[in-house]
Write a protein that holds these residues in place. Sequence first.
Motif, PDB file in Angstrom:
ATOM      1  N   TYR A  83     -10.938  55.631 -38.799  1.00  0.00           N
ATOM      2  CA  TYR A  83     -11.129  54.453 -39.624  1.00  0.00           C
ATOM      3  C   TYR A  83     -11.576  54.113 -40.740  1.00  0.00           C
ATOM      4  CZ  TYR A  83      -8.128  52.705 -34.967  1.00  0.00           C
ATOM      5  OH  TYR A  83      -7.919  52.461 -34.006  1.00  0.00           O
ATOM      6  N   SER A  86      -9.236  53.380 -43.816  1.00  0.00           N
ATOM      7  CA  SER A  86      -8.955  52.022 -43.498  1.00  0.00           C
ATOM      8  C   SER A  86      -9.821  51.058 -43.489  1.00  0.00           C
ATOM      9  CB  SER A  86      -7.973  52.130 -42.139  1.00  0.00           C
ATOM     10  OG  SER A  86      -8.711  51.238 -41.531  1.00  0.00           O
ATOM     11  N   SER A  95      -3.307  51.987 -41.710  1.00  0.00           N
ATOM     12  CA  SER A  95      -3.198  51.344 -40.409  1.00  0.00           C
ATOM     13  C   SER A  95      -3.088  52.752 -39.609  1.00  0.00           C
ATOM     14  CB  SER A  95      -2.065  50.464 -40.189  1.00  0.00           C
ATOM     15  OG  SER A  95      -1.328  50.123 -40.416  1.00  0.00           O
ATOM     16  N   MET A  96      -3.406  52.333 -38.246  1.00  0.00           N
ATOM     17  CA  MET A  96      -3.745  53.840 -37.702  1.00  0.00           C
ATOM     18  C   MET A  96      -3.894  53.309 -36.151  1.00  0.00           C
ATOM     19  SD  MET A  96      -7.010  56.188 -38.053  1.00  0.00           S
ATOM     20  CE  MET A  96      -7.164  54.900 -40.180  1.00  0.00           C
ATOM     21  N   GLN A  97      -3.629  53.882 -34.839  1.00  0.00           N
ATOM     22  CA  GLN A  97      -4.283  53.779 -33.721  1.00  0.00           C
ATOM     23  C   GLN A  97      -5.005  55.024 -33.449  1.00  0.00           C
ATOM     24  OE1 GLN A  97      -5.111  51.384 -31.702  1.00  0.00           O
ATOM     25  NE2 GLN A  97      -5.608  52.808 -30.554  1.00  0.00           N
ATOM     26  N   SER A  98      -5.700  54.980 -32.826  1.00  0.00           N
ATOM     27  CA  SER A  98      -6.668  56.437 -32.406  1.00  0.00           C
ATOM     28  C   SER A  98      -6.408  56.768 -31.013  1.00  0.00           C
ATOM     29  CB  SER A  98      -8.010  56.010 -32.748  1.00  0.00           C
ATOM     30  OG  SER A  98      -8.771  55.465 -32.036  1.00  0.00           O
ATOM     31  N   ARG A 109      -3.006  58.089 -32.666  1.00  0.00           N
ATOM     32  CA  ARG A 109      -1.775  58.088 -32.188  1.00  0.00           C
ATOM     33  C   ARG A 109      -0.380  57.780 -32.961  1.00  0.00           C
ATOM     34  NH1 ARG A 109      -2.199  54.557 -27.202  1.00  0.00           N
ATOM     35  NH2 ARG A 109      -2.379  56.908 -26.305  1.00  0.00           N
ATOM     36  N   TRP A 110      -0.913  56.442 -34.309  1.00  0.00           N
ATOM     37  CA  TRP A 110       0.543  56.703 -34.829  1.00  0.00           C
ATOM     38  C   TRP A 110      -0.298  56.644 -36.376  1.00  0.00           C
ATOM     39  CZ3 TRP A 110      -0.422  51.481 -36.958  1.00  0.00           C
ATOM     40  CH2 TRP A 110      -0.789  50.607 -35.805  1.00  0.00           C
ATOM     41  N   ARG A 112      -0.631  54.989 -40.629  1.00  0.00           N
ATOM     42  CA  ARG A 112       0.875  54.581 -41.510  1.00  0.00           C
ATOM     43  C   ARG A 112       0.119  54.247 -42.843  1.00  0.00           C
ATOM     44  NH1 ARG A 112       4.550  49.509 -39.631  1.00  0.00           N
ATOM     45  NH2 ARG A 112       5.659  50.738 -38.476  1.00  0.00           N
ATOM     46  N   SER A 148      11.162  51.628 -46.961  1.00  0.00           N
ATOM     47  CA  SER A 148      11.004  53.705 -47.180  1.00  0.00           C
ATOM     48  C   SER A 148       9.772  54.334 -47.752  1.00  0.00           C
ATOM     49  CB  SER A 148      12.217  53.891 -47.687  1.00  0.00           C
ATOM     50  OG  SER A 148      13.078  54.047 -49.163  1.00  0.00           O
ATOM     51  N   VAL A 150       7.656  52.888 -46.744  1.00  0.00           N
ATOM     52  CA  VAL A 150       6.330  52.966 -45.509  1.00  0.00           C
ATOM     53  C   VAL A 150       5.874  54.660 -45.019  1.00  0.00           C
ATOM     54  CG1 VAL A 150       4.626  51.873 -43.807  1.00  0.00           C
ATOM     55  CG2 VAL A 150       6.236  50.382 -44.945  1.00  0.00           C
ATOM     56  N   TYR A 151       4.861  55.385 -44.820  1.00  0.00           N
ATOM     57  CA  TYR A 151       5.177  56.217 -44.535  1.00  0.00           C
ATOM     58  C   TYR A 151       4.559  57.039 -43.226  1.00  0.00           C
ATOM     59  CZ  TYR A 151       7.295  58.945 -48.287  1.00  0.00           C
ATOM     60  OH  TYR A 151       7.794  59.849 -49.384  1.00  0.00           O
ATOM     61  N   GLU A 152       4.794  57.426 -42.079  1.00  0.00           N
ATOM     62  CA  GLU A 152       4.509  56.972 -41.046  1.00  0.00           C
ATOM     63  C   GLU A 152       4.030  58.545 -40.435  1.00  0.00           C
ATOM     64  OE1 GLU A 152       4.484  55.000 -39.086  1.00  0.00           O
ATOM     65  OE2 GLU A 152       6.067  53.693 -39.527  1.00  0.00           O
ATOM     66  N   GLU A 154       3.988  61.325 -38.840  1.00  0.00           N
ATOM     67  CA  GLU A 154       5.020  62.686 -39.135  1.00  0.00           C
ATOM     68  C   GLU A 154       5.464  62.657 -40.883  1.00  0.00           C
ATOM     69  OE1 GLU A 154       5.550  60.161 -37.008  1.00  0.00           O
ATOM     70  OE2 GLU A 154       7.571  59.047 -36.823  1.00  0.00           O
TER      71      GLU A 154
ATOM     72  N   TYR B 210     -11.823  54.531 -28.036  1.00  0.00           N
ATOM     73  CA  TYR B 210     -11.310  54.750 -29.189  1.00  0.00           C
ATOM     74  C   TYR B 210      -9.777  53.511 -29.826  1.00  0.00           C
ATOM     75  CZ  TYR B 210     -13.290  59.453 -28.475  1.00  0.00           C
ATOM     76  OH  TYR B 210     -14.277  61.190 -28.347  1.00  0.00           O
ATOM     77  N   ARG B 213     -12.404  50.487 -34.580  1.00  0.00           N
ATOM     78  CA  ARG B 213     -13.489  49.912 -35.008  1.00  0.00           C
ATOM     79  C   ARG B 213     -14.223  48.791 -34.931  1.00  0.00           C
ATOM     80  NH1 ARG B 213     -16.550  54.793 -33.924  1.00  0.00           N
ATOM     81  NH2 ARG B 213     -15.255  55.956 -35.774  1.00  0.00           N
ATOM     82  N   TRP B 215     -15.103  46.752 -36.508  1.00  0.00           N
ATOM     83  CA  TRP B 215     -15.370  45.878 -38.564  1.00  0.00           C
ATOM     84  C   TRP B 215     -13.496  45.319 -37.970  1.00  0.00           C
ATOM     85  CZ3 TRP B 215     -16.930  51.031 -40.219  1.00  0.00           C
ATOM     86  CH2 TRP B 215     -15.555  51.886 -39.728  1.00  0.00           C
ATOM     87  N   ARG B 238      -7.320  43.440 -31.101  1.00  0.00           N
ATOM     88  CA  ARG B 238      -6.776  43.563 -32.092  1.00  0.00           C
ATOM     89  C   ARG B 238      -5.000  44.201 -31.562  1.00  0.00           C
ATOM     90  NH1 ARG B 238      -6.668  49.314 -32.961  1.00  0.00           N
ATOM     91  NH2 ARG B 238      -6.068  49.867 -35.539  1.00  0.00           N
ATOM     92  N   TYR B 239      -4.219  43.841 -32.388  1.00  0.00           N
ATOM     93  CA  TYR B 239      -3.274  43.774 -32.645  1.00  0.00           C
ATOM     94  C   TYR B 239      -2.685  43.050 -31.046  1.00  0.00           C
ATOM     95  CZ  TYR B 239      -3.799  48.276 -35.553  1.00  0.00           C
ATOM     96  OH  TYR B 239      -3.067  49.522 -36.962  1.00  0.00           O
ATOM     97  N   HIS B 633       4.427  53.432 -33.141  1.00  0.00           N
ATOM     98  CA  HIS B 633       4.098  52.665 -34.107  1.00  0.00           C
ATOM     99  C   HIS B 633       4.505  51.572 -34.324  1.00  0.00           C
ATOM    100  CE1 HIS B 633       7.487  53.450 -36.320  1.00  0.00           C
ATOM    101  NE2 HIS B 633       7.208  55.157 -36.112  1.00  0.00           N
ATOM    102  N   ARG B 636       9.192  49.057 -37.996  1.00  0.00           N
ATOM    103  CA  ARG B 636       8.841  48.502 -39.212  1.00  0.00           C
ATOM    104  C   ARG B 636       9.467  47.985 -40.014  1.00  0.00           C
ATOM    105  NH1 ARG B 636       8.233  54.453 -41.388  1.00  0.00           N
ATOM    106  NH2 ARG B 636       9.401  53.359 -43.092  1.00  0.00           N
TER     107      ARG B 636
END
Lengths: 199, 825
Positions: A83, A86, A95-98, A109-110, A112, A148, A150-152, A154, B210, B213, B215, B238-239, B633, B636
């Motif tokens: 993170y 980000s 943004s992401m998810q670990s 895990r994802w 973006r 389009s 927004v890149y993931e 992959e 995991y 964070r 923040w 979060r989320y 994810h 979108r």
Amino acid sequence: MNPDERHYRKLKPVPPQRFRTISEIGEALNALGQGFVTTFRHLFRKPITEEYPEYKRTLPERSRARIVLTRDPDGNERCVACYLCSAACPVSCISMQSAEDDNGRRYARWFRINFGRCIYCGLCEEACPTSAIQLTPQFEHVKREILSMVYEKEDLLVDHSGKDKTYNFYRWAGIRTGDRDKGEHEREDKPVNVRSNMP
Amino acid sequence: MPTLTIDNRRIEVPEGTKVIEAAEALGIMIPRFCYHRALGSVGACRVCAVKIVDGTRKGVQMSCMLDVEEGMVVSTDDPEAVAMRRHVIEWLMLHHPHDCPVCDEGGHCLLQDMTVSGGHGLRRYLGNKRTHLDQYLGPRIQHEMNRCIQCYRCVRYYREFSGYRDLGVTGIGNRVYFGREREGTLENPFSGNLIDICPTGVFTDKPARYFGRRWDLQRGPSVCIHCSLGCSVTVGARYREVARVEARYAKAVNGHFICDRGRWGFPYTNEASRPRAARVDGEATTVGEACAAARNRLLHVAETAGSEAVACLGSERAGLETLKAVAGICRANGWADPLFWLERRARENVAAAVSLLGDDLVLSLRELEAADCVLVFGADPLGEAPMAALALRQARRQGAPVFVFDPRPVELPLDFHHVPLAIEDLPECIRSLVGAAGDRETARGADPTVRSFTDQLAEPSVPPPPEAVAALRTSRRPAVVCGTDVTDAAAIGLAADFAALMKAQGRRAGLFYLMPGANGFGAALAGTEAASLEELLPRIEGGEIRALVAVEADPLGLYPDRGRIEAAMRKLDLLVVLDYLDTDSAAAADVFLPSTTVFETGGTWINQEGRIQIVRGAHRGGIPVSQTGGGGHPPRVFMEEVPGGQAAASGQTLTRLSPAEVKGASEWVRLPPDTDKQSGTRAVLPDPSALRFAPERTALSGAAGDEAMLTVIAVDRTFGTEVLSSRSPWLSAEETAPTVWMHPEEAGRVPLSDGDLLEIDAGGGSLVLPVKIVENMARRTLVIPRHRDAAWQRLGATRLRIERDCIRKAQPVGENAPVKESPPR
């Protein structure tokens, strides 16, 4: 007289009125002549303009454009989803998810990146502790459809190490993963035997 | 009161204060790892070095080990001290692994902060690092010993402060290791605090591993609603998912720590099974339509059967706003009196406790720690309100003897005197202590009421324990702790009388009640005349009450007579349920309306000492992204609406479905302007002195001693019985198994041995449970945890007396005999 005006006058003394017109005409003619001379000279030179879509110049490796996620020399994902990118991103486009995989490695895990928002400042790359996120010179990725951009993960993941060919975070981390146990990382001693007081 | 100078600023502090505390009072935060306000000084980390310019001991000194002196001059930014601290951090970092990116502490790590602020950016040491093997410490705590900086905070907290022995320290030099003798789950029900106090990432939160964070979390102050103490917590979401609950410092309540029930009891808010949509007759619909349907049907019931045919039930886990709305909707529509309790005994007990608690006697959890003699009547602190057990330990550490008068096999992390007596004998026991302890003559002189009360005291049939009498005679600050869960109004009243008597003797005596639910106090205040469902049930069975609105209450799942309540609910024309849990009642509801949790809309809660605490939601709520995105994810697309975001606070929804306008729904809690924002304020209580020393409490109750009868009590345990936290998957391994505890003498009479099955024929049917034989409990008593798999709802009441021939040994049927076919949730 306000202070700013005083300052200005001090910097640029105004010449007496009678010399002003003559010297201005002289300056203008001189500039005009110089301009024509330069243009004339370039008529006989090889053009330096690059015809962009037809000719594509190789940009320096450090130029900042499309962002990728690289792999370590062993071919594993470098990103540990810490993170930091980000957090560093001034426009919050990452943004992401670990998560933890079966080998105990932390990964995304994802992941973006919203390139519609990215300003290619390179702070993410600077913040990355594993050399995973890197900016490439590849600047041509403009799309007509905003979503389009927004890149993931992959779309971002590449199969090379990018600019840093050697670094492998998990060889140094001291974290127990599938291929390295405690004490098997770089510059580590074997784990302490807590059942013994022998040095 | 010595006066000293720190960084050219003078401050006067009490004798015995450490320099680090004096600096903190000035707002100068000297770096520290091993020093902690709750744990004290140990001088292990050496990072709090300061320069003593003038004083008995000059030069660089450890500010956490040095008492202040008159005229002392301290410099925290002297180059010598700064250099010392910088080097100490570099030494501590020698063996620290290079794993901050994958460490969950990163972002709120004290070591990280100190390393960065100390300017140690690059490693100079290039030798090999010492490593340690980690241990499995259970499903809640992750161990990573490589990161340890040997501050000893964990063992000091674990062994000294909280009193458990299974985590320790071994080794010398840089081989020091903090862990268990062998791998296994930590036994301490307060072990989660290791995560908070570890200055680096040795102990981290495993369920939130995991996740994100700090923040990135939407964090907000909140209050724990898993017991009546109302500890302060910080919620991190979060989320749309609550990720962590941490302890928040509250001076008067929980101090720095919370229990594991409060820390890991939150998953009910994230559950995939949480009902997010409104339902009418089982069909999902919008909240607006469901409200309209409920309103029309309620109107219909009121028109056909009279407005008295509608009842509304709240519960002690709901916030004060919700309870207020329940009372308001009943009043506005002319419905039956609002209900806040399932059982009459619970209502009477809490009402008695609330009416007897006055500003003169009430103790906060912090004040309980300062008691020099503690008497616990009819309470299992660890089971009913775990942090109270930790407070009792602090009192014991300072020398206070602790006496527990309770029929259950009480366990506490301290050495205490347990007097296992039958619950019916409890009033008699208190009466005998009132008679025997202390100087009655001084009390008599004080007040005619006290005099007549002590004069009328019957001769006790239960002799008071001599140790308790001896300890009470010399005590200056005695504290009376009384439970309201298994006791009766007589014991609750006598506990208050006892404390008031000792107060009248000129001591600083205090009273501390434990109550059911997070807002039992609020429920008692919200409806003093309100009846309980038990008292209303005949009217439902007789067809007088035709509709029931259950607000954050689960009568079907929690009423102690399952068969009776099922039949009664079937007789209803309409059952409207507002809740955030998928309870049995929610499943059976004709109209269901989703509501929000404390993490989303906050609310007002009054804890068992009458402390009003107002909290706001930490996040907006909705279905977590991890569920809508299927683990991947998030979608979108851009949406106006939050998935699952239709739910509103129960109180608001209730006013929407009320046929008549509910007035003053927003007027309830008004706090005085001088309210302590951090730990709330005490409710202004009516003067209870008129209620104390009631003459009827002097007489013998005379119920005990009947050898033909047995008392069955269904009790609260630390894990597995509280409604919300028992849904947590991370606490399920620590839950008390559904068993029945018996004294060996009673088991011998059946006869039974440990692990045998016992069949109990009680008021509400029969239940079969494995027997656990324990020595340290009362005779003539069966104790059953209110575990969801224990089928305790067949007992008929949470405390009842049965004939001895109602219990018999049962034969195991099949392999999983003890658990009944359909365990009620």
